[in-house]
Write an enzyme that holds these catalytic residues in place. Structure first.
Site, PDB file in Angstrom:
ATOM      1  N   GLU A 209       0.850  -1.187   0.000  1.00 31.42           N
ATOM      2  CA  GLU A 209       0.000   0.000   0.000  1.00 31.42           C
ATOM      3  C   GLU A 209       0.885   1.237   0.000  1.00 31.42           C
ATOM      4  OE1 GLU A 209      -2.141  -1.136   3.535  1.00 31.42           O
ATOM      5  OE2 GLU A 209      -0.982   0.187   4.815  1.00 31.42           O
ATOM      6  N   HIS A 247      -3.889   3.280   8.329  1.00 32.35           N
ATOM      7  CA  HIS A 247      -2.666   2.706   8.884  1.00 32.35           C
ATOM      8  C   HIS A 247      -1.657   3.815   9.165  1.00 32.35           C
ATOM      9  CE1 HIS A 247      -3.462  -1.449   6.880  1.00 32.35           C
ATOM     10  NE2 HIS A 247      -3.914  -1.419   8.128  1.00 32.35           N
TER      11      HIS A 247
END
Lengths: 290, 381
Positions: A209, A247
């Site tokens: 990501e 995150h």
């Protein structure tokens, strides 16, 4: 075959008496994992899901022969518990909790590397070997035994990829969550190396990501050392610059950590870049994976 | 949490880093008064938490009250990259002989703190790293030993600087590193660190970004983290404990994981446009998903909502109850598509269906978003 977890793995659960610790112990046992004990300081002598609870890791190791530990400890106490676990001689640690201060993770990583301990996380769903066992929170129904390895920065996306593969009759050798924090306890390249050496794995999928440079650095390792096919998906092409996408490690800063930069590095290393998760099924078919 | 420049400058000053004379203005009159105290010329700097402020017109140099009034009025009535200017930092204008760069961060790959210095200050350090990497020197700090002053001296010698500059600059490096430790900084940066005509050093800008996960244990006065979030929906999201990022499309999104949320955005973006990113984290309850529905619906003109959740650590059947309760209480008319897999999935599907939610049971998010696209297109036709 598999990586990290095998028939000799004997797991203790730290924070076993907590709400999440006890529920996840139930699921791990139900999946066939050898959970031999739990640790919560002050709760020694009780049991959770039939598993004995100890006051210290040292005692748990002595009484049960445990060699691996999975953490469901509140973030503020993780550093302390982690150092205790290494001192007690455990060699594999999975740190599930999120929101651990980065400067604690820096200390944990340094100590683990110095003592030769293989640790994953923080903010990881853990490790799952289909049909054998799991350390962490991965929901068992999505996985099937097979020969494809998955390494993911995201928990839920590792389930997504395993689910798509399982639906197309492609199983997994081991699924590893590497953690989603800005600093992780083991880098992507270290986990790739285990899959490269594993006889039970024919190919590897990287689920990355935005943010950081794990994928870019791993590309160097792949071009030098990997002979097995590698595919990669990088989530977050619409992430606005400077915004943290859930995150702690998923943030594009200026021109670094972008999907485009990661794609370029991985392609240059011969990795097949998947534009969308669903294409993993075609990739598996092309390489005749099962 | 990133601090405003004026907040970071105060902290740097308390820690004996030289900074310019300055004041914070909330009105044009404030700015005129502060400039009068400092003496012209002064620099006006819009206090907005966004990079590239200078290029976006957020920094103005003025040499008399008339110029100041004009420039300050313009700053207060304008937006810098979409953000309203509420405060202006009025700063003494320093004589610049040379601009340097210094910063410290945590290197994600080595897992160690790193100190970076460069003789090319005033520009983006990433650009320097690409165009002339030899102009940046870096040193990693071993977490078991911490920082020692010789490391700064070694670093600066590598840039080929003269001894006097090495002595004054290495002191400031030590102070900045200490600040980064005490404030649990992800980034502490001075760019530029100015060498004045008299040879002295002064920090003309200040960046301090604090690790959110460490905020509760920092025993130093800090501004409120939630109050400073500009977007009202993002602020409300932080209050209920989820991550919401506002985007400019019309398909609402609720996901139970960050990676899954980003992938859902990627896929929605192929044919439609996501209105937001929302990630619940691992604490789903019926009440939390009720509030998530409330949050997503705060955005006007939504066409549909996509819910993408996994039951790993999360009790998704509980979450489904919250969504359905919201739909029934608010008589929601726009289509909602849900993909929910993992522990207790069948129970979850039943609950969603009872509220009129379209449930997709395949593993691939593409299939669910394809379904959502069909529903919307059907409505149009």
């Amino acid at each position: 075959m598999s990586i990290l977890i095998d028939d000799t793995t004997r797991v203790i659960v730290q924070g076993i008496t907590g709400r999440i610790g006890s529920v996840q112990t139930h699921w791990m046992l139900q999946y066939g994992t050898k959970v031999v004990g739990g640790v919560t300081p002050g709760k020694g002598g009780t049991t959770v899901e039939g598993v004995p609870v100890f006051d210290s890791v040292e005692e748990a190791v002595r009484e049960t022969g445990a060699n691996a530990s999975v953490f469901f400890v509140p973030a503020a106490f993780v550093l302390d518990a982690f150092l205790e676990t290494i001192e007690a001689g455990i060699k594999l640690i999975v740190v599930v909790p999120e929101h651990i201060p980065v400067r604690d993770v820096v200390k944990m990583r340094s100590f683990a590397l110095e003592r030769g301990v293989f640790a994953l996380g923080p903010t990881t769903p853990g490790i799952l070997v289909p049909g054998k066992g799991k350390m962490g929170i991965m929901p068992a129904s999505l996985f099937a035994p097979g020969r494809v390895g998955i390494i993911s920065r995201s928990g839920t996306l590792s389930y997504e990829f395993a689910g798509i593969l399982s639906e197309s009759k492609v199983g997994q050798s081991t699924v590893v969550g590497m953690g989603a924090d800005p600093v992780v306890l083991r880098n992507l390249a270290d986990i790739l190396e285990l899959f490269q050496e594993d006889e039970g794995t024919d190919a590897v999928i990287i689920v990355g990501e935005v943010g950081g440079e794990q994928e870019e650095k791993a590309a160097g390792f792949i071009s030098r050392k990997m002979t097995k096919p590698v595919a990669a998906y990088i989530a977050g092409r619409y992430s606005p610059q400077g915004k943290r996408m859930g995150h702690a490690g998923a943030i594009v800063r200026g021109s670094s950590g972008t999907v485009q930069g990661k794609h370029e590095a991985l392609r240059a290393a011969g990795v097949e870049v998947l534009e969308s998760p669903i294409y993993v099924a075609q990739w598996a078919k092309k390489h005749k994976l099962k | 949490m990133r601090l405003h420049e004026y907040e970071a400058l105060d902290i740097f000053e308390q820690n004996r880093i030289p900074v310019p004379r300055r004041g914070v203005a909330e009105t044009v009159d404030d700015a005129i008064r502060i400039a009068g105290e400092i003496g012209y010329p002064v620099v006006l700097k819009a206090q907005v938490l966004v990079g590239g402020r200078g290029l976006a017109g957020g920094i103005k140099s003025v040499s008399n009250p008339d110029e100041l009034e004009y420039a300050a009025e313009k700053l207060f009535s304008s937006e810098i990259k979409g953000l309203t200017v509420r405060k202006i930092l009025v700063c003494e204008k320093v004589d610049i002989a040379k601009e340097l760069y210094m910063g410290t961060t945590i290197d994600g790959y080595s897992g160690q703190p790193v100190i970076l210095v460069s003789t090319e200050g005033g520009v983006l350090i990433e650009e320097t790293a690409k165009s002339s990497p030899e102009k940046i020197a870096a040193i990693h700090i071993d977490p078991s030993f911490g920082y020692y002053p010789y490391q700064a001296r070694t670093l600066l010698r590598r840039l080929g600087l003269e001894q006097q500059l090495i002595t004054t600059w290495s002191d400031i490096i030590g102070q900045l590193y200490n600040i980064s430790v005490r404030y649990e900084a992800l980034i502490a940066e001075i760019n530029p660190l100015v060498v004045m005509a008299n040879g002295g050093l002064i920090a003309v800008d200040a960046v301090l970004e604090i690790d959110d996960s460490a905020l509760s244990r920092i025993r130093l006065p800090l501004p409120d983290r939630i109050e400073r979030i500009e977007n009202p929906i993002e602020r409300r999201g932080r209050q209920i404990g989820v991550t919401y990022v506002d985007l400019d499309g019309d398909i609402g999104l609720i996901s139970s994981g960050a990676g899954l949320g980003m992938a859902s955005m990627d896929i929605i973006g192929q044919k439609m446009r996501p209105a937001n990113f929302l990630e619940t984290g691992g604490g789903i309850t019926a009440d939390l998903l009720y509030k998530c529905m409330e949050l997503v619906m705060m955005k006007p003109d939504l066409k549909a909502i996509f819910i993408n959740v996994y039951g790993g650590i999360n009790p998704i059947h509980e979450g489904a109850k919250g969504v359905v309760r919201y739909i029934q209480e608010h008589n929601v008319k726009i289509p909602i598509v849900a993909k929910a897999l993992g522990n207790r999935q069948e129970e979850t599907w039943e609950i969603f269906r009872s509220g009129g939610v379209h449930v997709v049971t395949e593993a691939a998010t593409e299939k669910a978003i394809e379904k959502l696209y069909e529903i919307i297109s059907g409505q149009r036709g």
